[in-house]
Design a protein around this motif. Structure first.
Motif, mmCIF file in Angstrom:
data_model
loop_
_atom_site.group_PDB
_atom_site.id
_atom_site.type_symbol
_atom_site.label_atom_id
_atom_site.label_comp_id
_atom_site.label_asym_id
_atom_site.label_seq_id
_atom_site.Cartn_x
_atom_site.Cartn_y
_atom_site.Cartn_z
ATOM 1 N N ILE A 122 2.755 91.062 75.975
ATOM 2 C CA ILE A 122 2.519 92.394 75.125
ATOM 3 C C ILE A 122 2.664 93.569 76.050
ATOM 4 N N GLU A 131 1.129 95.873 77.548
ATOM 5 C CA GLU A 131 -0.087 96.099 77.942
ATOM 6 C C GLU A 131 -0.534 97.677 78.349
ATOM 7 N N SER A 141 -7.316 99.620 71.615
ATOM 8 C CA SER A 141 -7.962 99.158 70.414
ATOM 9 C C SER A 141 -9.238 99.702 70.193
ATOM 10 N N SER A 163 -8.618 89.335 67.530
ATOM 11 C CA SER A 163 -8.066 88.531 68.656
ATOM 12 C C SER A 163 -6.983 89.277 69.314
ATOM 13 N N LEU A 164 -7.038 89.570 70.605
ATOM 14 C CA LEU A 164 -5.979 90.009 71.227
ATOM 15 C C LEU A 164 -5.762 89.161 72.873
ATOM 16 N N ASN A 182 -8.786 89.204 75.251
ATOM 17 C CA ASN A 182 -10.283 89.693 75.060
ATOM 18 C C ASN A 182 -11.401 88.985 74.489
ATOM 19 N N TYR A 233 -3.502 84.278 65.926
ATOM 20 C CA TYR A 233 -3.249 85.684 65.804
ATOM 21 C C TYR A 233 -2.990 86.213 64.422
ATOM 22 N N LEU A 252 2.644 95.213 69.112
ATOM 23 C CA LEU A 252 2.197 94.526 70.352
ATOM 24 C C LEU A 252 3.366 94.460 71.682
ATOM 25 N N PRO A 303 -6.592 84.423 74.068
ATOM 26 C CA PRO A 303 -7.731 85.278 74.185
ATOM 27 C C PRO A 303 -8.748 84.859 75.316
ATOM 28 N N VAL A 338 -5.143 98.333 66.418
ATOM 29 C CA VAL A 338 -4.313 98.392 67.892
ATOM 30 C C VAL A 338 -3.200 99.632 67.700
ATOM 31 N N TYR A 341 -5.745 98.513 76.792
ATOM 32 C CA TYR A 341 -5.718 97.199 77.060
ATOM 33 C C TYR A 341 -5.899 96.821 78.528
#
Length: 410
Positions: free
Chosen positions: A51, A53, A58, A96-97, A100, A135, A145, A209, A235, A271
């Protein structure tokens, strides 16, 4: 290097030479394994998530009113968040990420027959079924993302659901290859025990995650499912420099839109902070391992230098005699360096064996991978260099002893 005189001298100092050899051996064994563990930790904390980052942040919101229309509230929230200056896109997810630590997962099989095999084996191992991380999110999740779609397409608007399971999914390349090895996964229908889910897209990478092991960390799938609970995570994607400002503006906008909600300050994070928190223990361990290795090398260097200084003092007479019969300063310097090279080499040979044995012990008790043998020559070079640098000053002092001073000491 005049090996024979050196060996003859060492035979008269057996205990000292043996102790220094053992010190070098233990240093070699420990440093090689520490370097390997550091490399493993660095590789772990450097794993790509797939992703964007540096552009993501978030914020978590939880409504406290009963009977609240969640979907309408989310739509209003997203409109307000997207209106913030600097926000390029915003989506709502359940939670969920990657990294995390809030994972939702469920078993998925490439076919109904694979599920039958898993039930017979009472395990997904060897059945072809997988347990990927799941996800979900509102439309625009892939773009927000920053996921790289390598095959297929994004979800269509009419494929999103609020309740129940969607009929389609997007999977990672790793999951696609695991479910359908050697076959085209795009367009295939996976089976979860109740429904068939068609694969409409494949993304390059999307980390779980919670990391498990390298062969499973990339097993992820995305549902076109809108969050349908009081708690929702928003997000936001923006320029890296705008993330903190965007988070503060997002908190203000959400509370202004609906004061009857809880916005936890601890759940307002970029993030980068999420990733840093996940790997905090690994980062601390890397620092401790490096400090211990450097400390051990420093102690070894002190031992080598101290012993060389002691031997210079003890051999002033013999050095003077050698100088008197024609030995140059370079000869004396090479003598001490050669002596150190032999002692360190003996320690390195023993240390290589100890390094392998220590690695086997760590493999048995801490699940550490096997130590690659190329760490041993690197450790040997480091210790040879350390030994030569440590003995250089005492050896140069010995080389400067004038013959006349040595003669007077007879």
């Amino acid at each position: 290097m005049q090996i024979r005189p050196i060996l003859s001298t060492l035979r008269h100092h057996k205990l000292t030479a043996i102790l220094l050899t053992l010190q070098v051996a233990f240093t070699c064994a420990i440093v090689c394994n520490v370097a390997f563990m550091v490399a493993q930790r660095v590789q772990r904390i450097s794993v790509p998530t797939g992703i964007a980052e540096n552009e993501l942040s978030s914020i978590r919101s939880r409504g406290i009113e009963k009977g609240e229309n969640m979907q309408a509230q989310q739509a209003a929230d997203l409109a307000a968040l997207r209106a913030i200056h600097g926000v390029r896109s915003a989506v709502a997810i359940s939670y969920s990420l990657p990294l995390n630590q809030s994972e939702s997962s469920s078993g998925i099989c490439p076919s109904k027959e694979a599920l039958d095999r898993a039930m017979q084996l009472n395990s997904i191992e060897g059945s072809g079924c997988v347990q990927p991380a799941s996800y979900d999110g509102t439309p625009g999740l892939i773009a927000t993302l920053g996921l790289h779609l390598v095959a297929g397409r994004d979800f269509l608007p009419d494929e999103y659901v609020s309740k129940g399971k969607p009929a389609v999914a997007i999977v990672t390349r790793a999951l696609a290859e695991k479910l359908y090895p050697g076959r085209q996964a795009l367009g295939q229908s996976m089976y979860d025990g109740d429904h068939f889910i068609r694969i409409v897209g494949i993304v390059d990478t999307l980390l779980r995650p919670n990391l498990r092991k390298p062969g499973e960390d990339g097993d992820s799938m995305i549902w076109p499912q809108r969050p349908d609970s009081a708690g929702v995570t928003y997000v936001l994607r923006s320029a890296p420099a705008d993330r903190q400002r965007v988070l503060k503006a997002a908190e203000t906008a959400l509370l202004k839109l609906n004061p009857n909600r809880i916005v936890d300050p601890k759940q307002m994070r970029t993030y980068t902070q999420i990733r840093s928190e996940y790997f905090q223990r690994d980062t601390t361990m890397i620092g401790l391992l490096i400090a211990s290795a450097l400390g051990l090398l420093f102690v070894t260097a002190l031992g080598i230098a101290g012993l060389a200084n002691f031997w210079v003092q003890q051999r002033t007479r013999s050095i003077g005699i050698r100088r008197a019969i024609g030995a140059t300063q370079g000869d004396i310097l090479r003598y001490f360096q050669g002596e150190n090279f032999l002692i360190v080499s003996a320690g390195i040979v023993l240390g290589g064996v100890l390094a392998v044995l220590l690695n086997l012990l760590l493999m048995a008790h801490y699940e550490l991978p096997r130590l690659p043998l190329w760490y041993l020559p690197i450790g040997a070079l480091a210790l040879w260099a350390l030994g030569q640098l440590s003995v250089l000053s005492p050896a140069r002092r010995a080389a400067r002893v004038p013959p006349v001073v040595a003669t007077r000491s007879v």
